[in-house]
Design a protein around this motif. Structure first.
Motif, mmCIF file in Angstrom:
data_model
loop_
_atom_site.group_PDB
_atom_site.id
_atom_site.type_symbol
_atom_site.label_atom_id
_atom_site.label_comp_id
_atom_site.label_asym_id
_atom_site.label_seq_id
_atom_site.Cartn_x
_atom_site.Cartn_y
_atom_site.Cartn_z
ATOM 1 N N CYS A 1 0.811 -1.219 0.000
ATOM 2 C CA CYS A 1 0.000 0.000 0.000
ATOM 3 C C CYS A 1 0.843 1.268 0.000
ATOM 4 O O CYS A 1 0.448 2.276 -0.575
ATOM 5 N N THR A 2 2.015 1.236 0.645
ATOM 6 C CA THR A 2 2.879 2.414 0.573
ATOM 7 C C THR A 2 3.186 2.715 -0.893
ATOM 8 O O THR A 2 3.165 3.877 -1.325
ATOM 9 N N GLY A 3 3.443 1.671 -1.660
ATOM 10 C CA GLY A 3 3.709 1.847 -3.088
ATOM 11 C C GLY A 3 2.526 2.464 -3.812
ATOM 12 O O GLY A 3 2.677 3.355 -4.655
ATOM 13 N N ASN B 1 -10.307 -0.431 -7.891
ATOM 14 C CA ASN B 1 -9.412 -1.273 -7.096
ATOM 15 C C ASN B 1 -8.707 -0.444 -6.038
ATOM 16 O O ASN B 1 -8.438 0.740 -6.243
ATOM 17 N N ALA B 2 -8.397 -1.081 -4.933
ATOM 18 C CA ALA B 2 -7.578 -0.451 -3.896
ATOM 19 C C ALA B 2 -6.888 -1.552 -3.104
ATOM 20 O O ALA B 2 -7.354 -2.690 -3.067
ATOM 21 N N GLY B 3 -5.752 -1.199 -2.504
ATOM 22 C CA GLY B 3 -5.015 -2.158 -1.690
ATOM 23 C C GLY B 3 -4.232 -3.139 -2.544
ATOM 24 O O GLY B 3 -3.856 -2.844 -3.677
ATOM 25 N N CYS B 4 -4.031 -4.336 -2.010
ATOM 26 C CA CYS B 4 -3.249 -5.337 -2.736
ATOM 27 C C CYS B 4 -3.920 -5.733 -4.049
ATOM 28 O O CYS B 4 -3.253 -6.175 -4.979
ATOM 29 N N PRO C 1 -8.962 3.579 -17.924
ATOM 30 C CA PRO C 1 -9.033 2.114 -17.866
ATOM 31 C C PRO C 1 -10.380 1.668 -17.296
ATOM 32 O O PRO C 1 -11.050 2.455 -16.623
ATOM 33 N N PRO C 2 -10.739 0.398 -17.518
ATOM 34 C CA PRO C 2 -11.990 -0.113 -16.934
ATOM 35 C C PRO C 2 -11.835 -0.454 -15.453
ATOM 36 O O PRO C 2 -12.821 -0.656 -14.756
ATOM 37 N N ALA C 3 -10.578 -0.533 -14.983
ATOM 38 C CA ALA C 3 -10.319 -0.738 -13.550
ATOM 39 C C ALA C 3 -9.540 0.480 -13.067
ATOM 40 O O ALA C 3 -8.428 0.738 -13.531
ATOM 41 N N LEU C 4 -10.162 1.241 -12.176
ATOM 42 C CA LEU C 4 -9.552 2.495 -11.730
ATOM 43 C C LEU C 4 -8.771 2.280 -10.439
ATOM 44 O O LEU C 4 -9.270 1.655 -9.506
ATOM 45 N N ASN C 5 -7.559 2.815 -10.400
ATOM 46 C CA ASN C 5 -6.770 2.691 -9.172
ATOM 47 C C ASN C 5 -7.141 3.797 -8.195
ATOM 48 O O ASN C 5 -6.915 4.968 -8.456
ATOM 49 N N PHE C 6 -7.698 3.366 -7.055
ATOM 50 C CA PHE C 6 -7.997 4.343 -6.011
ATOM 51 C C PHE C 6 -6.897 4.357 -4.962
ATOM 52 O O PHE C 6 -6.939 5.144 -4.036
ATOM 53 N N GLY C 7 -5.915 3.429 -5.082
ATOM 54 C CA GLY C 7 -4.755 3.504 -4.195
ATOM 55 C C GLY C 7 -4.614 2.358 -3.231
ATOM 56 O O GLY C 7 -4.756 1.200 -3.603
ATOM 57 N N SER C 8 -4.339 2.695 -1.973
ATOM 58 C CA SER C 8 -4.002 1.692 -0.964
ATOM 59 C C SER C 8 -5.265 1.176 -0.287
ATOM 60 O O SER C 8 -6.373 1.601 -0.612
ATOM 61 N N CYS C 9 -5.097 0.283 0.698
ATOM 62 C CA CYS C 9 -6.293 -0.239 1.370
ATOM 63 C C CYS C 9 -6.974 0.855 2.184
ATOM 64 O O CYS C 9 -8.186 0.852 2.324
ATOM 65 N N VAL C 10 -6.208 1.820 2.692
ATOM 66 C CA VAL C 10 -6.839 2.910 3.429
ATOM 67 C C VAL C 10 -7.697 3.757 2.472
ATOM 68 O O VAL C 10 -8.660 4.408 2.887
ATOM 69 N N ASP C 11 -7.374 3.704 1.197
ATOM 70 C CA ASP C 11 -8.154 4.463 0.209
ATOM 71 C C ASP C 11 -9.536 3.873 -0.033
ATOM 72 O O ASP C 11 -10.312 4.420 -0.819
ATOM 73 N N ILE C 12 -9.842 2.778 0.636
ATOM 74 C CA ILE C 12 -11.222 2.293 0.617
ATOM 75 C C ILE C 12 -12.115 3.426 1.138
ATOM 76 O O ILE C 12 -13.266 3.568 0.744
#
Lengths: 163, 632
Positions: B301-303, B480-483, B516-527
């Motif tokens: 998630c830091t990444g 998507n978020a987290g791992c 993209p059809p899958a959007l990166n929202f970031g880390s698990c805290v970004d839930i």
């Protein structure tokens, strides 16, 4: 003659039987003591695609391990029906013929001593320690015919419900 | 073993990613044990633990609920034991999120005092949030930031009888009504944690229903402080994510450089290290050591936090290596010099892998300790600039000890990152309407958040990637978020070209917007960011979140933070799919409440489905049902 019978569907892989087996064969007689003594278990829970499968000696009528034994240490007791390499006049020398002969892998090598190791059926106990400890009744000490009667009743019930 | 069925190695490989299978083969050949090897050695796993019906609280125990013993020695039945165990898991999650938020608040205060290498990254958001929570938004930014951090700290610490301001201010009205009825509007998070832990002691709260309500209450506290609060504060400090491009998978590692990996969840020290690694004197030091330069990669998630902000505070970020399961395998490339371990998810197995190579592990958070790791550069906001410089110097020194046995897989994928409510609004021209119109006219059937951890139960990342693929095929936009983000990134699903794998409606929308059809929202805290997005959509449509064609899925959930997240999603009114069966099935009551009865109370419920295709079908069916409910 009673035998260790296995109800595979009831086993949930908790490994309590292996702990109880080790305890029964340890000096301390306790689970924690056996873990400290590193006493090996003589019943194995294999994992097959995530499913737990108990494997233990069947104490065969014509045991391949006893047939293969060079010293005569591995024998079937005609009175109790138990197959063991312990407590006899002849000593196990650790040639491992029994291990190679057993089709079930129920005989193994002692992790520290040069002797073969297998289920001895817990002579002297009312039922083997693994059976007594099983919380799920997946291991039972029963006459094979009694176990079969239970199975046949269950099968009959399912058939009747399905029809 | 992996069963994705995509190639000739089906049934014998360990991961959906070619790079990971390649590295596992190398690790095996070198005798380096990994998660995959140890997983096999743990089989079979105890059915009592799997079902949650083992209690180890008191010295009469451990007790287990078995066919012959329906109650523990104290009389606790399966329902009590399962509910209590679940609450204990959620407490862990809430505590870890609170630590993250507290580190952040301390950093904001030190930054306001001019003592850190950071500056206020999003002043507009600072003023907006300050206004909402009742501060004088016209004050100078530094003063306001300091006050905001004080508010966050006092919200963390106040009593459980004082309702959390963030819940009252940010939750949709309809949610507040539902939660008030259940008496689950939480107070200060640390007090809620104390109450919950006290309740789970032997023989204090043994009512399974009350234990579940407490889990919900604690999870709402986690949702609005640990998730929404942390994300917001992090945006204010480090900047709100803006659209950018990056790369993912092990192929991003450049063996010519001094390589630093930022691993964990809290991106504060990592951001300082990225900034330090750009300074000419440190670059010169690396060149003198024989390296081409210094690169800072992300892990877990830091990444993701760094990638999300690589157009701003994390400019220079060199790419994402992977998620939780990947940590031992990037070390096994032999090309990683230093791994900085911040809070959470640094596995003890990492040390054995690092010792096989030259890799130096350094804990950078006062609460992270690992046997054998003697280097601690524990993050302190006021010292962060100097600490970051020290870490880079340690990496250069370690680089000099690098061996010759290096193998870096070729595989890497481009990835678009930086999605947030703000950047989406920006891309849509300032209004959610184009997105809502696409949902209304059916081009996009709905939105699913496929989030959370990675897990080896069905093969690494098999489920998260399969569910994402199956959903986009059905015109469901995936967040998507987290791992899970690392999983879909490596498989190219976060590129605009992946729109070709989407259904015709979603494909057209993605192509029109270039997303993209899958959007990166970031880390698990970004839930938490997803919670903000769903709230914005619900408010725009004037309905409760539970009425929306949206769903959440944690197809490979692993650890305790995910338990709190999952329960929060249910409390928020969402259908929440869980992949691995949570340890609750030993209790018929708890299972029934979580999967059925809770829907009547919060509108959300847990759906357990291990088959990823069937899970996607069920999520799609749920979305279509909600569409019918809205008459669209």
């Amino acid at each position: 003659m009673k035998s260790i019978m296995i109800d595979l569907d009831a086993c949930n892989g908790c490994l309590t039987c292996t702990l109880a087996c080790a305890a029964a064969h340890s000096r301390s007689g306790s689970i924690v003591g056996a873990m400290q003594e590193k006493t090996p278990a003589r019943i194995f829970i294999e994992a097959v695609n995530g499913r737990a499968v108990p494997v233990t000696c069947r104490h065969c009528e014509e045991p391949a391990c006893a047939e293969a034994c060079m010293t005569g240490a591995m024998r079937k007791d005609s009175l109790t029906g138990l197959v063991s390499n312990e407590g006899h006049e002849q000593k196990c020398v650790g040639c491992w013929m029994c291990i190679m002969a057993c089709p079930y892998g129920a005989v193994t090598a002692h992790p520290r001593e040069r002797v073969a190791l297998k289920c001895d059926g817990c002579p002297g106990l009312p039922q083997p320690a693994c059976v007594a400890a099983c919380p799920n009744r997946a291991l039972r000490y029963e006459e094979p015919a009694f176990f079969a009667a239970g199975r046949s009743r269950d099968a009959a019930c399912s058939a009747a419900q399905a029809s | 073993m992996s069963n994705c069925g995509n190639c000739e190695r089906t049934g014998t490989c360990v991961s959906v990613h070619g790079s990971i299978n390649e590295m596992q083969d190398r690790a095996s050949a070198m005798g380096v044990d990994t998660v995959f090897d140890r997983y096999q050695l743990q089989q079979p796993q105890c059915g009592f633990g799997m079902q949650g019906i083992c209690c180890q609280l008191c010295s009469h125990g451990p007790c287990r609920i078995t066919p012959k013993a329906q109650y523990g020695i104290c009389g606790a039945g399966a329902d009590t034991i399962v509910a209590r165990n679940l609450l204990r898991l959620a407490v862990h999650g809430a505590a870890a999120y609170s630590h993250h938020l507290e580190e952040l608040a301390r950093t904001i205060k030190a930054t306001a005092a001019g003592k850190t290498p950071f500056s206020i990254g999003d002043e507009e958001k600072l003023r907006q949030i300050a206004g909402i929570i009742g501060l004088d938004a016209a004050r100078p930014a530094a003063e306001l930031a300091d006050q905001l951090a004080d508010v966050l700290l006092s919200e963390l610490r106040k009593g459980s009888d004082e309702p959390l301001a963030l819940v009252k201010l940010f939750a949709p009205k309809t949610r507040l009504e539902a939660w008030e009825k259940l008496n689950v509007i939480p107070g200060g998070v640390l007090s809620e944690i104390r109450d919950a832990l006290t309740k789970t002691m032997s023989n204090i709260d043994t009512d399974p229903v009350d234990l579940l309500l407490t889990t919900i209450r604690l999870s709402i506290a986690t949702g609005y402080m640990g998730l929404v609060g942390t994300v917001t504060a992090q945006d204010i400090l480090l900047g709100t994510p803006a659209l950018t491009r990056s790369e993912a998978d092990l192929g991003v590692i450049d063996p010519a450089c001094v390589n630093i990996v930022a691993h964990g969840h809290v991106p504060l020290m990592a951001t300082a290290v990225i900034q330090a690694a750009k300074t000419p004197e440190l670059v010169k030091l690396a060149r003198e050591a024989g390296a081409a330069g210094i690169k800072v990669y992300g892990s877990m998630c830091t990444g993701q936090e760094l990638m999300q902000r690589s157009a701003g505070s994390a400019a220079g970020f060199a790419g994402q290596l992977g998620n939780w399961i990947v940590q031992e395998l990037y070390v096994a490339t032999g090309a990683v010099d230093l791994v900085m371990l911040d809070m959470n998810c640094s596995i003890p197995g990492l040390k054995a892998a690092a010792d096989r190579f030259h890799t130096r592990l350094v804990s950078v958070d006062r609460i992270v300790r690992m046997a054998g790791v003697e280097d601690h550069v524990d993050y302190e906001p006021e010292k962060a600039a100097r600490q970051a410089e020290e870490l880079v110097k340690m990496a250069v020194e370690t680089y000099k000890k690098r061996g010759k046995d290096i193998h870096v897989p070729q595989a890497k994928s481009a990835a678009v990152a930086g999605f947030s409510v703000e950047s989406i609004l920006g891309a849509l021209g300032g209004s959610l309407d184009p997105l809502l119109d696409a949902v209304k006219n059916g081009s996009i059937k709905g939105i699913a958040a496929v989030v959370g951890c990675t897990n080896n139960r069905n093969g690494h990342d098999v489920k998260s990637v399969t569910i994402t693929r199956e959903l986009i095929k059905r015109d469901v936009l995936v967040i998507n978020a987290g791992c899970c983000s690392s999983a879909t990134q490596a498989e190219g699903l976060m590129t605009p070209e992946a729109a070709n794998d989407a259904g015709p409606g979603l494909k057209a929308v993605c192509q029109a917007l270039g997303i993209p059809p899958a959007l990166n929202f970031g880390s698990c805290v970004d839930i938490g960011r997803i919670g903000v997005a769903v709230t914005a959509i619900a408010n725009a449509l004037g309905v409760d979140p539970s009425a929306l064609p949206v769903a959440a899925s944690a197809p490979e959930y692993l650890e305790q933070k995910a338990v709190a997240d999952g329960v929060f999603a249910v409390a928020f009114g969402l259908l929440t799919h869980l992949g691995p069966v949570p340890p609750v099935t030993g209790s018929p009551l708890v299972t029934s409440i979580l999967t059925k009865d809770v829907e009547g109370l919060t509108g959300g419920r847990v759906m357990v489905e291990e088959d990823p295709v069937k899970a996607a079908e069920a999520i799609y069916a749920h979305i279509m049902e909600k569409r019918r409910g809205l008459g669209i």
